[in-house]
Design a protein around this motif. Structure first.
Motif, short mmCIF file in Angstrom:
data_model
loop_
_atom_site.label_atom_id
_atom_site.label_comp_id
_atom_site.label_asym_id
_atom_site.label_seq_id
_atom_site.Cartn_x
_atom_site.Cartn_y
_atom_site.Cartn_z
N ALA A 1 0.83 -1.19 0.00
CA ALA A 1 0.00 0.00 0.00
C ALA A 1 0.87 1.25 0.00
O ALA A 1 1.93 1.29 0.61
CB ALA A 1 -0.90 0.00 1.23
N GLN A 2 0.38 2.25 -0.71
CA GLN A 2 1.02 3.57 -0.66
C GLN A 2 -0.01 4.56 -0.14
O GLN A 2 -1.17 4.56 -0.60
CB GLN A 2 1.51 3.97 -2.04
CG GLN A 2 2.68 3.12 -2.53
CD GLN A 2 3.24 3.61 -3.85
OE1 GLN A 2 2.52 4.17 -4.67
NE2 GLN A 2 4.53 3.40 -4.05
N LEU A 3 0.41 5.40 0.77
CA LEU A 3 -0.50 6.34 1.42
C LEU A 3 0.02 7.76 1.25
O LEU A 3 1.21 8.02 1.46
CB LEU A 3 -0.60 6.01 2.92
CG LEU A 3 -0.92 4.57 3.28
CD1 LEU A 3 -0.86 4.37 4.79
CD2 LEU A 3 -2.27 4.17 2.74
N VAL A 4 -0.88 8.68 0.89
CA VAL A 4 -0.49 10.07 0.70
C VAL A 4 -1.47 10.95 1.46
O VAL A 4 -2.67 10.98 1.15
CB VAL A 4 -0.48 10.47 -0.79
CG1 VAL A 4 -0.10 11.93 -0.93
CG2 VAL A 4 0.47 9.57 -1.57
N GLU A 5 -0.94 11.68 2.47
CA GLU A 5 -1.78 12.58 3.25
C GLU A 5 -1.82 13.97 2.62
O GLU A 5 -0.87 14.39 1.95
CB GLU A 5 -1.24 12.73 4.68
CG GLU A 5 -1.13 11.45 5.48
CD GLU A 5 0.27 10.90 5.46
OE1 GLU A 5 0.65 10.18 6.41
OE2 GLU A 5 1.01 11.19 4.50
N SER A 6 -2.90 14.69 2.88
CA SER A 6 -3.02 16.07 2.46
C SER A 6 -4.00 16.78 3.40
O SER A 6 -4.70 16.13 4.18
CB SER A 6 -3.50 16.18 1.01
OG SER A 6 -4.77 15.57 0.88
N GLY A 7 -4.02 18.11 3.30
CA GLY A 7 -4.99 18.88 4.07
C GLY A 7 -4.44 19.58 5.29
O GLY A 7 -5.17 20.30 5.97
N GLY A 8 -3.17 19.39 5.58
CA GLY A 8 -2.60 20.07 6.72
C GLY A 8 -2.44 21.56 6.45
O GLY A 8 -2.64 22.03 5.34
N GLY A 9 -2.08 22.31 7.50
CA GLY A 9 -1.89 23.73 7.34
C GLY A 9 -1.85 24.45 8.67
O GLY A 9 -1.73 23.82 9.72
N LEU A 10 -1.99 25.76 8.60
CA LEU A 10 -1.98 26.63 9.77
C LEU A 10 -3.40 27.09 10.06
O LEU A 10 -4.09 27.58 9.15
CB LEU A 10 -1.06 27.83 9.53
CG LEU A 10 -1.05 28.93 10.59
CD1 LEU A 10 -0.51 28.38 11.91
CD2 LEU A 10 -0.22 30.10 10.11
N VAL A 11 -3.83 26.96 11.31
CA VAL A 11 -5.18 27.36 11.69
C VAL A 11 -5.14 27.94 13.09
O VAL A 11 -4.27 27.58 13.89
CB VAL A 11 -6.14 26.14 11.61
CG1 VAL A 11 -5.74 25.07 12.61
CG2 VAL A 11 -7.58 26.55 11.79
N GLN A 12 -6.05 28.84 13.36
CA GLN A 12 -6.13 29.42 14.71
C GLN A 12 -6.84 28.45 15.66
O GLN A 12 -7.65 27.62 15.24
CB GLN A 12 -6.88 30.74 14.66
CG GLN A 12 -6.10 31.87 14.01
CD GLN A 12 -6.79 33.20 14.17
OE1 GLN A 12 -8.01 33.27 14.25
NE2 GLN A 12 -6.01 34.27 14.24
N ALA A 13 -6.53 28.59 16.92
CA ALA A 13 -7.19 27.79 17.94
C ALA A 13 -8.71 27.95 17.82
O ALA A 13 -9.21 29.05 17.62
CB ALA A 13 -6.72 28.19 19.32
#
Length: 123
Positions: free
Chosen positions: A2-14
């Motif tokens: 299996a190969q897995l690719v994450e996405s959707g991370g970033g900077l967000v305020q509390a």
């Protein structure tokens, strides 16, 4: 394999929200999300069964995070709400090739890992 690719991370305020995605190719069964903050060990966040009918969460995220999957798209999601600065970490998705028994929470129980995506929560 299996190969897995994450996405959707970033900077967000509390208090904000993010949704992470993990696109999988190859054979995957049960899936999990882990995270690793700087200077700390990687820790379990959430896991989901093959059908999506069973989920399990770490106490630290219960009630704020939701794991789900779309098997038609071979994708697993982690919806993160009410984010806190303590949630800042690199988030990894992982594939567990087993089908039965309790959902797994330990790293060695997962066979394949993505490269990780950074989530930063500012105060």
């Amino acid at each position: 394999q299996a190969q897995l690719v994450e996405s959707g991370g970033g900077l967000v305020q509390a208090g904000g929200s993010l949704r992470l995605s993990c696109a999988a190719s190859g054979r995957t069964v049960r899936m999990g999300w882990f995270r690793q903050a700087q200077g700390k060990e990687r820790e379990f966040v959430a896991a989901i069964s093959w059908t999506g009918g069973s989920t399990y969460y770490a106490d630290s995220v219960k009630g704020r995070f939701t794991i789900s999957r779309d098997n038609a798209k071979n994708t697993v999601y982690l919806q993160m709400n009410s984010l806190k600065p303590d949630d800042t970490a690199v988030y990894y998705c992982a594939a567990d090739l087993t089908r039965t028994g309790p959902l797994h929470t330990l790293e060695y129980e997962y066979a394949y890992w993505g490269q990780g995506t950074q989530v930063t929560v500012s105060s």
